[in-house]
Write a protein that holds these residues in place. Sequence first.
Motif, PDB file in Angstrom:
ATOM      1  N   PRO A  26       0.661  -1.127  -0.072  1.00 35.16           N
ATOM      2  CA  PRO A  26       0.069  -0.082  -0.124  1.00 35.16           C
ATOM      3  C   PRO A  26       0.950   1.169   0.060  1.00 35.16           C
ATOM      4  CG  PRO A  26      -0.874  -1.566   1.669  1.00 35.16           C
ATOM      5  CD  PRO A  26       0.658  -2.014   1.221  1.00 35.16           C
ATOM      6  N   GLY A  27       0.298   2.225  -0.705  1.00 31.36           N
ATOM      7  CA  GLY A  27       1.234   3.633  -0.670  1.00 31.36           C
ATOM      8  C   GLY A  27       1.741   4.072   0.459  1.00 31.36           C
ATOM      9  N   TYR A  28       0.818   4.220   1.465  1.00 29.59           N
ATOM     10  CA  TYR A  28       1.312   4.747   2.904  1.00 29.59           C
ATOM     11  C   TYR A  28       2.165   3.897   3.314  1.00 29.59           C
ATOM     12  CZ  TYR A  28      -1.571   1.038   5.194  1.00 29.59           C
ATOM     13  OH  TYR A  28      -2.011  -0.095   5.899  1.00 29.59           O
ATOM     14  N   ARG A  29       2.609   2.599   3.119  1.00 29.52           N
ATOM     15  CA  ARG A  29       3.506   1.898   3.701  1.00 29.52           C
ATOM     16  C   ARG A  29       4.816   1.752   2.895  1.00 29.52           C
ATOM     17  NH1 ARG A  29       2.703  -3.270   5.095  1.00 29.52           N
ATOM     18  NH2 ARG A  29       4.394  -3.267   6.474  1.00 29.52           N
ATOM     19  N   GLN A  30       4.770   2.342   1.662  1.00 23.97           N
ATOM     20  CA  GLN A  30       5.727   1.902   0.673  1.00 23.97           C
ATOM     21  C   GLN A  30       7.162   2.399   1.219  1.00 23.97           C
ATOM     22  OE1 GLN A  30       4.674   2.593  -3.307  1.00 23.97           O
ATOM     23  NE2 GLN A  30       6.560   1.884  -4.089  1.00 23.97           N
ATOM     24  N   GLN A  39       8.134   3.155   4.016  1.00 24.19           N
ATOM     25  CA  GLN A  39       8.710   2.246   5.129  1.00 24.19           C
ATOM     26  C   GLN A  39       9.214   0.772   5.118  1.00 24.19           C
ATOM     27  OE1 GLN A  39       9.139   4.590   7.898  1.00 24.19           O
ATOM     28  NE2 GLN A  39       8.115   3.499   9.402  1.00 24.19           N
ATOM     29  N   VAL A  40       8.378   0.257   4.155  1.00 23.81           N
ATOM     30  CA  VAL A  40       8.612  -1.184   3.740  1.00 23.81           C
ATOM     31  C   VAL A  40      10.095  -1.067   2.895  1.00 23.81           C
ATOM     32  CG1 VAL A  40       7.877  -3.178   2.392  1.00 23.81           C
ATOM     33  CG2 VAL A  40       6.220  -2.047   3.919  1.00 23.81           C
ATOM     34  N   GLU A  41      10.232  -0.227   2.181  1.00 24.77           N
ATOM     35  CA  GLU A  41      11.452  -0.219   0.955  1.00 24.77           C
ATOM     36  C   GLU A  41      12.622  -0.056   2.070  1.00 24.77           C
ATOM     37  OE1 GLU A  41      10.930   2.448  -2.026  1.00 24.77           O
ATOM     38  OE2 GLU A  41       9.378   1.113  -3.166  1.00 24.77           O
ATOM     39  N   LYS A  42      12.440   1.067   2.903  1.00 23.38           N
ATOM     40  CA  LYS A  42      13.705   1.122   4.180  1.00 23.38           C
ATOM     41  C   LYS A  42      13.893  -0.116   4.574  1.00 23.38           C
ATOM     42  CE  LYS A  42      13.352   6.006   5.551  1.00 23.38           C
ATOM     43  NZ  LYS A  42      12.936   6.984   6.560  1.00 23.38           N
ATOM     44  N   GLY A  43      13.093  -0.773   5.164  1.00 25.25           N
ATOM     45  CA  GLY A  43      13.002  -1.913   5.958  1.00 25.25           C
ATOM     46  C   GLY A  43      13.835  -3.086   5.099  1.00 25.25           C
ATOM     47  N   LEU A  44      13.257  -2.947   3.777  1.00 28.08           N
ATOM     48  CA  LEU A  44      13.839  -4.251   2.900  1.00 28.08           C
ATOM     49  C   LEU A  44      15.372  -3.865   2.461  1.00 28.08           C
ATOM     50  CD1 LEU A  44      10.986  -5.104   0.786  1.00 28.08           C
ATOM     51  CD2 LEU A  44      11.796  -6.412   2.528  1.00 28.08           C
ATOM     52  N   LYS A  45      15.712  -2.605   2.252  1.00 22.32           N
ATOM     53  CA  LYS A  45      17.078  -2.301   2.052  1.00 22.32           C
ATOM     54  C   LYS A  45      18.000  -2.678   3.100  1.00 22.32           C
ATOM     55  CE  LYS A  45      16.273   1.324  -1.295  1.00 22.32           C
ATOM     56  NZ  LYS A  45      15.988   2.753  -1.664  1.00 22.32           N
ATOM     57  N   LEU A  46      17.502  -2.370   4.288  1.00 24.59           N
ATOM     58  CA  LEU A  46      18.388  -2.816   5.501  1.00 24.59           C
ATOM     59  C   LEU A  46      18.428  -4.327   5.706  1.00 24.59           C
ATOM     60  CD1 LEU A  46      16.929  -0.425   8.603  1.00 24.59           C
ATOM     61  CD2 LEU A  46      19.384  -0.925   7.890  1.00 24.59           C
ATOM     62  N   MET A  76      13.632  -6.445  -4.636  1.00 26.80           N
ATOM     63  CA  MET A  76      12.700  -6.004  -3.564  1.00 26.80           C
ATOM     64  C   MET A  76      11.769  -7.210  -3.291  1.00 26.80           C
ATOM     65  SD  MET A  76      13.404  -3.439  -1.790  1.00 26.80           S
ATOM     66  CE  MET A  76      14.308  -1.787  -1.804  1.00 26.80           C
ATOM     67  N   SER A  77      11.187  -7.764  -4.309  1.00 27.78           N
ATOM     68  CA  SER A  77      10.261  -8.717  -4.149  1.00 27.78           C
ATOM     69  C   SER A  77      10.746 -10.048  -3.444  1.00 27.78           C
ATOM     70  CB  SER A  77       9.576  -9.146  -5.632  1.00 27.78           C
ATOM     71  OG  SER A  77       8.842  -7.818  -6.015  1.00 27.78           O
ATOM     72  N   SER A  78      11.869 -10.533  -4.010  1.00 27.67           N
ATOM     73  CA  SER A  78      12.582 -11.410  -3.503  1.00 27.67           C
ATOM     74  C   SER A  78      13.147 -11.269  -2.063  1.00 27.67           C
ATOM     75  CB  SER A  78      13.926 -11.698  -4.026  1.00 27.67           C
ATOM     76  OG  SER A  78      13.811 -12.032  -5.406  1.00 27.67           O
ATOM     77  N   VAL A 117      12.375  -5.443  11.536  1.00 26.06           N
ATOM     78  CA  VAL A 117      11.247  -5.832  12.161  1.00 26.06           C
ATOM     79  C   VAL A 117      10.275  -4.686  12.162  1.00 26.06           C
ATOM     80  CG1 VAL A 117      10.002  -7.238  13.886  1.00 26.06           C
ATOM     81  CG2 VAL A 117      12.085  -8.110  12.798  1.00 26.06           C
ATOM     82  N   ALA A 118      10.839  -3.681  12.854  1.00 22.87           N
ATOM     83  CA  ALA A 118       9.984  -2.640  13.320  1.00 22.87           C
ATOM     84  C   ALA A 118       9.581  -1.733  12.047  1.00 22.87           C
ATOM     85  CB  ALA A 118      11.057  -1.647  14.101  1.00 22.87           C
ATOM     86  N   PHE A 119      10.552  -1.427  10.835  1.00 26.65           N
ATOM     87  CA  PHE A 119       9.948  -1.212   9.715  1.00 26.65           C
ATOM     88  C   PHE A 119       8.970  -1.835   8.827  1.00 26.65           C
ATOM     89  CE2 PHE A 119      14.220   1.352   9.631  1.00 26.65           C
ATOM     90  CZ  PHE A 119      13.569   2.451   9.568  1.00 26.65           C
ATOM     91  N   MET A 120       8.994  -3.062   9.037  1.00 27.41           N
ATOM     92  CA  MET A 120       8.186  -3.951   8.526  1.00 27.41           C
ATOM     93  C   MET A 120       6.747  -4.173   9.034  1.00 27.41           C
ATOM     94  SD  MET A 120       9.685  -4.543   5.482  1.00 27.41           S
ATOM     95  CE  MET A 120       8.850  -6.173   4.713  1.00 27.41           C
TER      96      MET A 120
END
Length: 1207
Positions: free
Chosen positions: A654-658, A660-667, A1160-1162, A1200-1203
């Motif tokens: 969802p756009g409002y979480r994008q 945050q989630v991308e930050k978490g996944l980069k970490l 990112m999907s992986s 975990v906090a970001f995701m």
Amino acid sequence: MADTECPQLLPTEGILVPVNVVKPITLRAKNLPQPQSGQRGYECLLTIQGVEQRVPALRFNSSCVQCQNTSYSYDGMEMSSLPVDLTVIWNGDFSIDNPADNKVHLYKCDAQRGSCGLCLKADPLFGCVWCKGENRCTLKQHCPHPESQWLERNGLNSKCTHPRITQITPLRGPREGGTLVTIRGENLGLDFSEIQGNVRVAEVDCTPVREGYIPAEQIVCEMAVATPSQFANYVEVCVGGVGVRECPKEFRAVYSKYYYFVVTRLISLKPSRGPVSGGTIVNITGSNLDAGSNVSIMFKDQKCTYHRRGGQWITCRSQASLQGYGNVSVSVTVDKARIQKDLKFEYVEDPTIIKLEPEWSIFSGHTPVTVTGTNLDIIQSPLIRAKYNGRETVNICQVFSPTSMLCQAPELPISLSRQREVPARPDEFGFILDDVQAVLALNNTPFIYYPNPEFEPLHVSGVLELKPGSPIILKGRNFLPPTNTNGNNGKLNYTVLIGDKPCLLTVSDNQLLCESPNLTGRHKVLARVGGIEFSPGVVHITSDSPLSSTAIISIAGAGALLILFIVIVLIAYKRKSRESDLTLKRLQMQMDNLESRVALECKEAFAELQTDIHELTSDLDGVGIPFLDYRAYTMRVLFPGIEEHPVLRDLEVPGYRQEQVEKGLKLFGQLINNKVFLLSFIRTLESQRGFSMRDRGNVASLIMTMLQSKLEYATDVLKHLLSDLIDRNLESKNHPKLLLRRTESVAEKMLTNWFTFLLYKFLKECAGEPLFSLFCAIKQQMEKGPIDSITGEARYSLSEDKLIRQQIDYKMLVVNCIHPDNEKSPEIQVKVLNCDSISQVKEKILDAIYKNVPHSHRQKASDMDLEWRQGRGQRTILMDEDLSTKIESDWKRLNMLAHYQVPDNSVMALVPKQVTAYNSVNNSTVSRTSASKYENMIKYTGSPDSLRSRTPMITPDLESGVKVWHLVKNHEHGDQKEGDRGSKMVSEIYLTRLLATKGTLQKFVDDLFETIFSTAHRGSALPLAIKYMFDFLDEQADKHSIHDPHVRHTWKSNCLPLRFWVNVIKNPQFVFDIHKSSITDACLSVVAQTFMDSCSTSEHRLGKDSPSNKLLYAKDIPSYKSWVERYYSDISKMPAISDQDMNAYLAEQSRMHINEFNSMSSLSEIYSYVGKYTEEIVCALEQDDAARKQRLSFKLEQVVAFMSLES
């Protein structure tokens, strides 16, 4: 004599006697008599652990007596002191009164006082000291060292050194503080002042609590608030020091395990509603719920009574609501941390009871009672209850809906209830529905209990003799309770078992008539009703036909024949054993004779096939072979059966979480690229019980898609995991040859994927062409003879299981096909068989029209109709099933070209499928229902892209109950197969067909095997990946001192041929854009099995029980084995590849395919496993030294906090 003048012992305080020390015991007394001449004196009698010890005693005067110098002892070190009964006796057997019950206390300084603190804590009157030189607790006089080496409670040296912590509870708590930490150990001070202000837990002050302090043994302290940067550290105590930081080493204790600050989270609660009266057991899930020392749960302003908890759950019991109905917010407080999430619990209206049916039972209960009411489904464990004469019984209920449940009536608690003959009403009858008081005792129910049914024995002897078929009559009383007298209905459910078989019952008031099942012999009779189980005896059912004289003579004759038969069998067996050595040679001779007999047929068939294959492959040069692109190929191997995998698409959030989630996944991506983290992550997942084989394969594939762009790193991780796998395999005493045999670890699937990535170029340039030629050759050869559309069996086959086992008459036809895209282009000639089904003809026509077109770009047979164009514009639609289809008994035969009497050189056209089909032969509309059903089935049977060939089921038409067949009926075929297998060998005619097919395809199999097992490929070099991995396996074998060449050979075979090539040979659709039919799949499986046998080092022994594919290739496998051995030997002789060259090669491969997968999907897919096992992964990282230095667990918690959703 007055009591005051009686001789008696006076109270004496604390008579303490150390063991094994000679010491007198002095007692105060009064009125002690003076022994006269001839009388015996005084004695002391001590009873120690049941054993009496008599000691002479001396009377000083009437008020004092002394037990003489003696030493005492008792067994065991479990008690530090033992109270012993003491009796003073005079003149042999007169005991002096002991009204104060004086006891002697024997004690051992060293019992239960293994540490200095416990020693000095002992009663000062014991005189125990800690003898430093010997490190034990002892009496002063028993310490052989000078006084400066003593430690005593009130002496100069009174402070114990070397405190030690043995246990900390809890080991986790919230940062907000308030946790009561209990520290147990040794030498933890003798006074509260010594530890006050001297305790730090994880670098946070912990204030000791006086009430919890046990000198030397236990400290209880309350945690202060921790800062967000504080995560975990040791527990430290300083005894009597000036603070923990400046504490001298000998007074400082540090615990070996960390204390952790954790964040408690709530996820959900269940159930989410309960009665307003309370009593619901609510289960709250979350994480770290077992942290801290004190927990409380609040439903708004009311407590929910705490029950128990674990790491991911906590349970409590709701109280009656003070606010009435409605939702209340739920919060959990752990020490001083208050955790609140949007969790609501709803108080709803209490359940009510409206009606019971029936309103009666029997004294023993356990009869069904249907209960009607409201809100019954909000109760978790409803119970039904009865109370009588002050005693209560309960039974269980099962809820079906909010308005109904089924209960088992409770028994009536009547003593000797079976002897009562009158009905009784319970004092109270109702339900336990959580804490709902209104239904505990129902005021309006006339529930009544009737006397229990009583059974009489079957027979006075206990055994009833019966003839077969005779009914069994059970007599008794109260079998039918008088339920209709008060408007009740219902009846008792009886079960009567004869042995373990039930019988049909007819019930009257005083007997049960049981129609006995068809049995003979002795059987126990068991009757059950309600809560009663009673055995009235045993029935003996005997046949009434005694043996006639004719039968006896027949049996005797049969016995004599049996003995004669056994003798003949023994003689035959002896002869057979002599011939056993010749069996192998005879089999080999039979095989050679058969091969020579079919040689001519093979040559002719091969020549014909060569012509066809030449025609086919002449167009395949260059781009002719329909190779899949790199992405499609890798996806089919890595994720078989999944068409649109998330790793091919952009990340969907969802756009409002994008952000945050991308930050978490980069970490998270940085963590995956950290070898310490990745190895710990994989090992932790593999150690989890719920981590299935499918999960292992999925994680391995996801990690490889993520690391496609970093193949050097992926290779390094793979080598580490394989090294671990080898170590584990050898440590567990498994046979070394089992290594890499099955995919039971992430490493094994990663190895398959690694070869998949790195051998694509080799497949396209070298091995792809012979593999495609073999596939085409098998397909063409199979289609030269009949193939059954339903079972997938064929006349020409390599697989015994897929061989048509009867004679099918057929002839070849040539049909002239009009091109569906261009009617004016020249007609295309297609070879078909008159026994082909219409669907098979459509497939052959499509193969001819689109022979150079990848399968995914072709028209589908199911979307087309076959049109037969005859003279004068007459056109007929041919279908597998139509109104002219023949039906005999319950079998419906598919239409074939022969059914329509299609002649040679007919004109055919494929036209788009119409909604209704017409048939000019009978001028009527044909329903498409059964045809479409059949085509769906064909679609399934024709494309078994699974690893194993399947035989489809013949499914009867549900409307008419008929079964569909094409060339062979399944039941006939099954009988025939059984007959063949009974002889343990394939009959000659079928073996001839297998050999003919094998001989025809031999060159194509040889070409493929030779290409794979060769180090020089038409000028191309051996792929570096193969040499590199084989060298790695040799290094591992050297490291573990494995010099057996068979083990090394097996490791290499399990690593490359078994893990990669067998998969590709069985599934060419992983490499090419083709369609694989059932029969082609079966033949490829035989080739793949031969390939596996060629790579094995075990002896290939031929015998009667050998599978047909082993017999087929028995002569070829030895030469194939020599190819494999030469291949492995040539590779080992090649110069080693330097890490620098290998890394350059891997970097080039990464660069070529850098954007094939969405990383990112992986990462998102891999992260789903972190979400599942967060706690276990964090725990493993905290226990790993390297991970702790890099603070990897903290970084993972950031991810975990970001995701998490709250973000």
